[in-house]
Write a protein that holds these residues in place. Structure first.
Motif, PDB file in Angstrom:
ATOM      1  N   LEU A   1       0.822  -1.216   0.000  1.00 55.51           N
ATOM      2  CA  LEU A   1       0.000   0.000   0.000  1.00 55.51           C
ATOM      3  C   LEU A   1       0.857   1.268   0.000  1.00 55.51           C
ATOM      4  CD1 LEU A   1      -2.610  -1.166   2.663  1.00 55.51           C
ATOM      5  CD2 LEU A   1      -2.957  -1.034   0.191  1.00 55.51           C
ATOM      6  N   GLY A   2       2.106   1.136  -0.390  1.00 54.07           N
ATOM      7  CA  GLY A   2       3.048   2.255  -0.309  1.00 54.07           C
ATOM      8  C   GLY A   2       2.624   3.482  -1.096  1.00 54.07           C
ATOM      9  N   ARG A   3       2.069   3.290  -2.283  1.00 53.27           N
ATOM     10  CA  ARG A   3       1.666   4.437  -3.106  1.00 53.27           C
ATOM     11  C   ARG A   3       0.492   5.180  -2.468  1.00 53.27           C
ATOM     12  NH1 ARG A   3       2.256   2.537  -9.442  1.00 53.27           N
ATOM     13  NH2 ARG A   3       4.490   2.079  -9.346  1.00 53.27           N
ATOM     14  N   GLU A   4      -0.370   4.438  -1.802  1.00 51.78           N
ATOM     15  CA  GLU A   4      -1.502   5.072  -1.120  1.00 51.78           C
ATOM     16  C   GLU A   4      -1.020   5.900   0.062  1.00 51.78           C
ATOM     17  OE1 GLU A   4      -2.623   2.668  -3.926  1.00 51.78           O
ATOM     18  OE2 GLU A   4      -1.624   1.736  -2.230  1.00 51.78           O
ATOM     19  N   PHE A   5      -0.029   5.392   0.804  1.00 55.71           N
ATOM     20  CA  PHE A   5       0.532   6.166   1.922  1.00 55.71           C
ATOM     21  C   PHE A   5       1.193   7.442   1.417  1.00 55.71           C
ATOM     22  CE2 PHE A   5       0.411   2.054   4.226  1.00 55.71           C
ATOM     23  CZ  PHE A   5      -0.254   2.480   5.364  1.00 55.71           C
ATOM     24  N   LEU A   6       1.877   7.350   0.280  1.00 52.61           N
ATOM     25  CA  LEU A   6       2.511   8.535  -0.303  1.00 52.61           C
ATOM     26  C   LEU A   6       1.457   9.563  -0.704  1.00 52.61           C
ATOM     27  CD1 LEU A   6       4.942  10.055  -1.438  1.00 52.61           C
ATOM     28  CD2 LEU A   6       4.730   8.698  -3.539  1.00 52.61           C
ATOM     29  N   LEU A   7       0.359   9.089  -1.273  1.00 52.33           N
ATOM     30  CA  LEU A   7      -0.722   9.988  -1.681  1.00 52.33           C
ATOM     31  C   LEU A   7      -1.325  10.695  -0.465  1.00 52.33           C
ATOM     32  CD1 LEU A   7      -2.516  10.956  -4.030  1.00 52.33           C
ATOM     33  CD2 LEU A   7      -4.004   8.989  -3.576  1.00 52.33           C
ATOM     34  N   ILE A   8      -1.529   9.946   0.622  1.00 50.00           N
ATOM     35  CA  ILE A   8      -2.076  10.528   1.848  1.00 50.00           C
ATOM     36  C   ILE A   8      -1.109  11.546   2.434  1.00 50.00           C
ATOM     37  CG2 ILE A   8      -2.728  10.020   4.236  1.00 50.00           C
ATOM     38  CD1 ILE A   8      -3.704   7.292   3.224  1.00 50.00           C
ATOM     39  N   LEU A   9       0.171  11.206   2.446  1.00 46.13           N
ATOM     40  CA  LEU A   9       1.183  12.105   2.999  1.00 46.13           C
ATOM     41  C   LEU A   9       1.233  13.413   2.213  1.00 46.13           C
ATOM     42  CD1 LEU A   9       3.389  12.157   5.226  1.00 46.13           C
ATOM     43  CD2 LEU A   9       5.005  11.397   3.487  1.00 46.13           C
ATOM     44  N   SER A  10       1.025  13.335   0.923  1.00 45.24           N
ATOM     45  CA  SER A  10       1.101  14.523   0.067  1.00 45.24           C
ATOM     46  C   SER A  10      -0.140  15.396   0.173  1.00 45.24           C
ATOM     47  CB  SER A  10       1.301  14.105  -1.394  1.00 45.24           C
ATOM     48  OG  SER A  10       2.477  13.349  -1.545  1.00 45.24           O
ATOM     49  N   THR A  11      -1.298  14.782   0.405  1.00 48.63           N
ATOM     50  CA  THR A  11      -2.554  15.532   0.423  1.00 48.63           C
ATOM     51  C   THR A  11      -3.117  15.736   1.822  1.00 48.63           C
ATOM     52  OG1 THR A  11      -3.862  13.509   0.143  1.00 48.63           O
ATOM     53  CG2 THR A  11      -3.161  14.651  -1.854  1.00 48.63           C
ATOM     54  N   SER A  12      -2.555  15.027   2.818  1.00 43.96           N
ATOM     55  CA  SER A  12      -3.032  15.102   4.201  1.00 43.96           C
ATOM     56  C   SER A  12      -4.490  14.678   4.324  1.00 43.96           C
ATOM     57  CB  SER A  12      -2.853  16.521   4.763  1.00 43.96           C
ATOM     58  OG  SER A  12      -3.096  16.534   6.166  1.00 43.96           O
ATOM     59  N   SER A  13      -4.922  13.779   3.464  1.00 43.80           N
ATOM     60  CA  SER A  13      -6.307  13.312   3.481  1.00 43.80           C
ATOM     61  C   SER A  13      -6.343  11.815   3.215  1.00 43.80           C
ATOM     62  CB  SER A  13      -7.136  14.050   2.419  1.00 43.80           C
ATOM     63  OG  SER A  13      -8.410  13.460   2.295  1.00 43.80           O
ATOM     64  N   SER A  14      -6.864  11.045   4.176  1.00 44.46           N
ATOM     65  CA  SER A  14      -6.973   9.603   3.962  1.00 44.46           C
ATOM     66  C   SER A  14      -8.062   9.293   2.936  1.00 44.46           C
ATOM     67  CB  SER A  14      -7.278   8.892   5.284  1.00 44.46           C
ATOM     68  OG  SER A  14      -8.476   9.372   5.862  1.00 44.46           O
ATOM     69  N   GLU A  15      -9.006  10.206   2.750  1.00 45.80           N
ATOM     70  CA  GLU A  15     -10.067   9.987   1.760  1.00 45.80           C
ATOM     71  C   GLU A  15      -9.514   9.919   0.342  1.00 45.80           C
ATOM     72  OE1 GLU A  15     -13.151  12.887   2.148  1.00 45.80           O
ATOM     73  OE2 GLU A  15     -14.187  11.746   3.698  1.00 45.80           O
ATOM     74  N   SER A  16      -8.363  10.568   0.104  1.00 46.42           N
ATOM     75  CA  SER A  16      -7.789  10.552  -1.234  1.00 46.42           C
ATOM     76  C   SER A  16      -7.367   9.146  -1.651  1.00 46.42           C
ATOM     77  CB  SER A  16      -6.584  11.502  -1.313  1.00 46.42           C
ATOM     78  OG  SER A  16      -5.556  11.082  -0.429  1.00 46.42           O
ATOM     79  N   ALA A  17      -7.154   8.265  -0.672  1.00 42.58           N
ATOM     80  CA  ALA A  17      -6.717   6.898  -0.975  1.00 42.58           C
ATOM     81  C   ALA A  17      -7.823   5.872  -0.783  1.00 42.58           C
ATOM     82  CB  ALA A  17      -5.517   6.528  -0.101  1.00 42.58           C
ATOM     83  N   LEU A  18      -9.031   6.301  -0.394  1.00 44.31           N
ATOM     84  CA  LEU A  18     -10.122   5.352  -0.142  1.00 44.31           C
ATOM     85  C   LEU A  18     -10.473   4.511  -1.373  1.00 44.31           C
ATOM     86  CD1 LEU A  18     -13.364   6.045   1.898  1.00 44.31           C
ATOM     87  CD2 LEU A  18     -13.454   4.796  -0.232  1.00 44.31           C
TER      88      LEU A  18
END
Length: 472
Positions: A266-283
């Motif tokens: 799930l590494g790419r999803e964690f990177l996306l969350i870290l960049s946007t500060s939103s867990s919804e962006s990876a839902l």
């Protein structure tokens, strides 16, 4: 010249271009940080870029949840199976919330993060403003789950409303039997379309990451980061310990899966969350990836959306440490009994603020106002760095929901363990282009399971001419 190429040879696999996309996300985030420090005023103006990207992702959440749940529930013949998954998920979510609160209490009482802080009048006013904006009772929350119309659940972007409508449609298709199968096939095609649109949106991730990181650095500044370093570092360390020790032990003991392999997957999803500060962006991607991993569609469709509203491990830790920080800062330390009662109240209140932007601050302020109003003045102390703390909140919430999905699937015997091993070892890579795995989905059918006297599930054909993997 005669060609020596073998006409029967398999075509060469296309290179995964999304690999470069996520390298670009990292570079864009670093560039945003640099711009935030060097030109803070200019960086603040870039906030709409990050907000716009997150909004594009959120636009896709409702249709993806609807399609996933309808396909999952509609393909299961007995409603009791869905109820079992939902009940088990809610019980697990409540138990993990208590564990997260306990860990936050322990660390907070050891660190005493608010000692020596001073509070200004503007910070007091900010705390009361946040409390007023978050004044939403549990009755309002319960009624808010019911949409005005079936369509408004999608237009308003309310996850729980979409969940309710999808469950009703899924159960209705169950009752229709074979006559509902054409509808299910139609929804399956719509799901593929929606995921393809999501894949197109993801190419804007570097731009969104740049705008989001530049804005938050420009707004916060170095001074605030230094002043509140204790609680920030303590919070990040606590979240890391929770993920590694608590979630890692659970997933290892129950499923036999190595947590670090799951996190790498799930590494790419964690990177996306870290960049946007939103867990919804990876839902949406979490739904697709957990199905690809080997968890059945009904379990994924129910556990992931419900978890985003009720399984908020990072938020629980945040509420604990922030409450203790504020109490120490205002020289009104809380006794053990006061800490427990306040945080249990917040645990319940947090379920009513799920999905609200800035929900961490909202729940904190409203909880303090209802339970101990004198402490609301201190909420303004951490508003400045709340965005940085929301990074850890979002990452922890996401990890908790990924682990929860695998655990619930294992407990309900809805996980293909052989497939999990193959996927985590990299032998069955996730299709980043379509985000949909045609060979995997709702592999179990309750009628087939009931008819199998020896207890073995009957897997669906994979559609590629090969033998299907046995579902454990």
């Amino acid at each position: 010249m005669t060609s020596t190429a073998d006409p029967h040879a398999a075509p060469a696999a296309k290179r995964d271009r999304t690999h470069y996309l996520y390298i670009a996300v990292i570079g864009a985030a670093l560039l945003g940080i640099a711009v935030g420090f060097i030109w803070p005023d200019f960086a603040k103006e870039l906030k709409p870029i990050g907000t716009g990207f997150v909004s594009l992702i959120k636009m896709m959440i409702s249709p993806i949840i609807f399609c996933t749940i309808v396909l999952g529930v509609g393909s299961v013949r007995k409603a009791a199976k869905v109820g079992k998954v939902g009940g088990l998920a809610l019980a697990y979510f409540m138990a993990m919330s208590v564990v997260a609160l306990a860990i936050g209490l322990l660390v907070g009482n050891i660190l005493h993060p608010g000692s020596g802080m001073d509070i200004s009048q503007s910070e007091k006013d900010a705390g009361h403003t946040a409390a007023d904006e978050a004044n939403k009772g549990l009755v309002d929350f319960a009624l808010g789950i019911i949409p005005k119309t079936m369509v408004s659940a999608f237009t308003q972007g309310e996850v729980l409303q979409t969940l309710l409508v999808a469950l009703l449609v899924g159960f209705a298709l169950q009752a229709m039997g074979r006559s509902g199968e054409p509808v299910l096939r139609g929804i399956e095609h719509i799901q593929k379309l929606v995921f393809r649109v999501l894949g197109m949106i993801m190419w804007a991730a570097p731009v969104g990451a740049f705008g989001a990181m530049a804005a938050v650095i420009g707004e916060t500044g170095v001074a605030a980061l230094k002043a509140l370093a204790t609680i920030m570092i303590g919070f990040y360390v606590t979240c890391a310990l929770f993920i590694v020790v608590v979630l890692g032990t659970l997933v290892r003991v129950v499923t036999g899966v190595n947590l670090f392999k799951l996190l790498k997957y799930l590494g790419r999803e964690f990177l996306l969350i870290l960049s946007t500060s939103s867990s919804e962006s990876a839902l949406p991607r979490l739904i697709a990836k957990m199905e690809h991993l080997g968890v059945s569609r009904p379990v994924v469709g129910i556990t992931v959306p419900t978890g985003y509203s009720f399984n908020l491990d990072g938020t629980m830790i945040y509420l604990t440490m922030a409450s203790l920080f504020i109490a120490e800062s205002m020289h009104q330390p809380l006794g053990v009994g006061e800490q427990i009662s306040l945080l249990l109240f917040m645990m319940i209140a947090s379920k009513g603020a799920a999905g609200v932007s800035g929900s961490g601050i909202a729940v904190l302020a409203s909880g303090l106002q209802s339970h101990k109003p004198a402490l609301v003045d201190g909420v303004g102390l951490i508003i400045g760095v709340d965005r940085f703390m929301s990074e850890a909140r979002a990452l922890t919430n996401f990890a908790g929901n990924a682990v929860a999905t695998l655990l619930i699937g294992t407990w309900t015997k809805e996980v293909d363990k052989e497939r999990v091993a193959l996927v985590l070892d990299g032998q069955l890579p996730f299709d980043e282009k379509t985000l949909v795995d045609d060979e995997h989905g709702a592999r179990r059918d309750a009628d087939d399971t009931d008819d199998a006297q020896d207890g073995d599930a009957v897997p669906e054909p994979r559609g590629d001419g090969k033998e299907p993997a046995k579902v454990l």
